[in-house]
Write a protein that holds these residues in place. Structure first.
Motif, short mmCIF file in Angstrom:
data_model
loop_
_atom_site.label_atom_id
_atom_site.label_comp_id
_atom_site.label_asym_id
_atom_site.label_seq_id
_atom_site.Cartn_x
_atom_site.Cartn_y
_atom_site.Cartn_z
N LYS A 99 -20.68 53.59 17.82
CA LYS A 99 -20.22 52.20 18.26
C LYS A 99 -18.85 51.67 18.65
CE LYS A 99 -18.04 48.41 15.24
NZ LYS A 99 -17.51 48.18 14.01
N THR A 100 -19.11 50.87 19.85
CA THR A 100 -18.28 50.68 21.20
C THR A 100 -17.11 49.71 21.25
OG1 THR A 100 -19.87 52.02 22.92
CG2 THR A 100 -17.40 50.43 23.70
N ILE A 101 -15.69 50.64 20.76
CA ILE A 101 -14.83 49.37 20.30
C ILE A 101 -13.80 49.05 21.99
CG2 ILE A 101 -12.27 48.93 19.54
CD1 ILE A 101 -14.45 48.97 17.95
N PHE A 102 -13.75 47.41 22.25
CA PHE A 102 -12.72 47.58 23.14
C PHE A 102 -11.49 47.09 23.40
CE2 PHE A 102 -16.27 47.60 26.69
CZ PHE A 102 -17.62 47.42 25.34
N PHE B 33 -27.37 45.28 21.93
CA PHE B 33 -26.09 45.15 20.79
C PHE B 33 -25.73 43.18 21.71
CE2 PHE B 33 -24.49 48.85 19.05
CZ PHE B 33 -25.10 49.95 20.92
N TRP B 34 -25.32 42.97 20.44
CA TRP B 34 -25.31 41.80 20.94
C TRP B 34 -23.61 41.32 20.83
CZ3 TRP B 34 -27.36 38.24 24.10
CH2 TRP B 34 -29.02 38.18 24.11
N TYR B 35 -22.73 41.21 21.71
CA TYR B 35 -21.51 40.72 21.60
C TYR B 35 -20.88 39.49 22.33
CZ TYR B 35 -20.81 45.92 22.32
OH TYR B 35 -20.61 47.34 22.32
N ARG B 36 -19.52 38.83 21.75
CA ARG B 36 -19.29 37.51 22.20
C ARG B 36 -17.71 37.91 22.37
NH1 ARG B 36 -18.27 33.69 17.47
NH2 ARG B 36 -16.19 35.00 16.55
N GLN B 37 -17.35 37.27 24.14
CA GLN B 37 -16.11 37.28 24.52
C GLN B 37 -16.03 36.14 24.44
OE1 GLN B 37 -16.14 38.76 28.88
NE2 GLN B 37 -14.69 39.44 28.47
N GLN B 38 -15.17 35.62 24.10
CA GLN B 38 -14.24 34.08 24.27
C GLN B 38 -13.25 34.03 25.25
OE1 GLN B 38 -13.50 34.51 19.84
NE2 GLN B 38 -14.83 32.08 20.18
N GLY B 40 -10.81 34.35 28.04
CA GLY B 40 -9.56 35.30 28.28
C GLY B 40 -9.57 36.17 27.06
N GLN B 41 -9.93 37.44 26.48
CA GLN B 41 -10.40 37.70 25.57
C GLN B 41 -11.55 38.58 25.86
OE1 GLN B 41 -8.54 37.21 22.77
NE2 GLN B 41 -7.68 35.38 23.56
N SER B 42 -11.01 40.09 24.65
CA SER B 42 -12.44 41.34 24.71
C SER B 42 -13.85 41.10 24.17
CB SER B 42 -11.28 42.37 24.36
OG SER B 42 -12.06 43.52 24.91
N LEU B 43 -14.50 42.13 24.15
CA LEU B 43 -15.45 42.10 23.64
C LEU B 43 -15.54 41.82 22.67
CD1 LEU B 43 -15.65 42.64 27.48
CD2 LEU B 43 -18.38 43.09 25.83
N THR B 44 -16.23 41.71 21.55
CA THR B 44 -16.07 41.56 20.04
C THR B 44 -17.95 41.98 19.84
OG1 THR B 44 -15.01 39.98 19.67
CG2 THR B 44 -16.25 40.41 17.36
N SER B 59 -18.81 42.83 10.38
CA SER B 59 -17.96 41.70 9.78
C SER B 59 -17.32 40.47 10.76
CB SER B 59 -16.71 42.60 9.13
OG SER B 59 -15.67 41.75 8.64
N GLY B 60 -17.91 39.25 9.75
CA GLY B 60 -17.35 37.97 10.36
C GLY B 60 -18.61 37.77 10.78
#
Lengths: 112, 113
Positions: A99-102, B33-38, B40-44, B59-60
């Motif tokens: 898992k990669t944390i940014f 993987f699927w990420y969301r970037q709101q 001005g924010q980083s990747l979640t 989580s979430g």
């Protein structure tokens, strides 16, 4: 805990060196990365370093890792206006299925 | 390196509707993987989608809101269901090649009105 921290902004003059810093909290991180994101684009993998290395150089990019202090830096030599972008530091841990944390990203402004 | 494409590149949707985002990779990969970037924010990280198994959500994030399909080793979809303005974001598909190289698609910019 998992946390990657970066300063939000950096401004340099064209031709100077840029140094972008990052700290992380998980000492079991296996790989550490630098990504570049230009406006309206996805993330581009710039370089990565294994946790058992101290330094990695790739053309104008130099990555330094201080594992004791959990500190990672990216140095860009001879910074150009095309280097203006957001730079993300990230860590990956094999114990968590890679898992990669940014981090939040550092916005680099290069002044001509 | 893997080449990843996403469709659509951007969309403007009305609240209450759903949008399905497609991710296509030019080579077979196990981990997507699927990420969301709101803004001005980083990747979640939303979820990890491995072929042949149910997606694993962070989580979430829940399957009812973000259903994911992974029918083969080169393709995945993420649906954003019953959208609200808070879902306005960039959605990024990502793949891992080998133990350490992770690549990203160009992203889908979603605006919900």
């Amino acid at each position: 805990g998992e946390d990657v921290e970066q300063s939000l902004f950096l401004s340099v003059r064209e031709g100077d060196s840029s140094v972008i810093n990052c700290t992380y909290t998980d000492s079991s991180s296996t790989y550490l990365y630098w990504y570049k994101q230009e406006p309206g684009a996805g993330l581009q993998l710039l370089t990565y370093i294994f946790s058992n290395m101290d330094m990695k150089q790739d053309q104008r990019l130099t990555v330094l890792l201080n594992k004791k202090d959990k500190h990672l830096s990216l140095r860009i030599a001879d910074t150009q206006t095309g280097d203006s972008a957001i730079y993300f530091c990230a860590e990956s841990m094999d114990r968590k299925g890679f898992k990669t944390i940014f981090g939040a990203g550092t916005r680099l402004f290069v002044k001509a | 390196s893997a080449v990843i494409s996403q469709k659509p590149s951007r969309d403007i949707c009305q609240r209450g509707t759903s949008l399905t985002i497609q991710c296509q990779v030019d080579s077979q990969v196990t981990m997507m993987f699927w990420y969301r970037q709101q803004p001005g924010q980083s990747l979640t990280l939303i979820a990890t989608a491995n072929q042949g198994s149910e997606a694993t959500y962070e989580s979430g994030f829940v399957i009812d809101k973000f259903p994911i399909s992974r029918p083969n080793l080169t393709f995945s979809t993420l649906t954003v269901s019953n959208m609200s303005p808070e879902d306005s974001s960039i959605y990024l598909c990502s793949v891992r090649q080998g133990p350490y190289e992770q690549y990203f698609g160009p992203g889908t910019r979603l605006t919900v009105t």
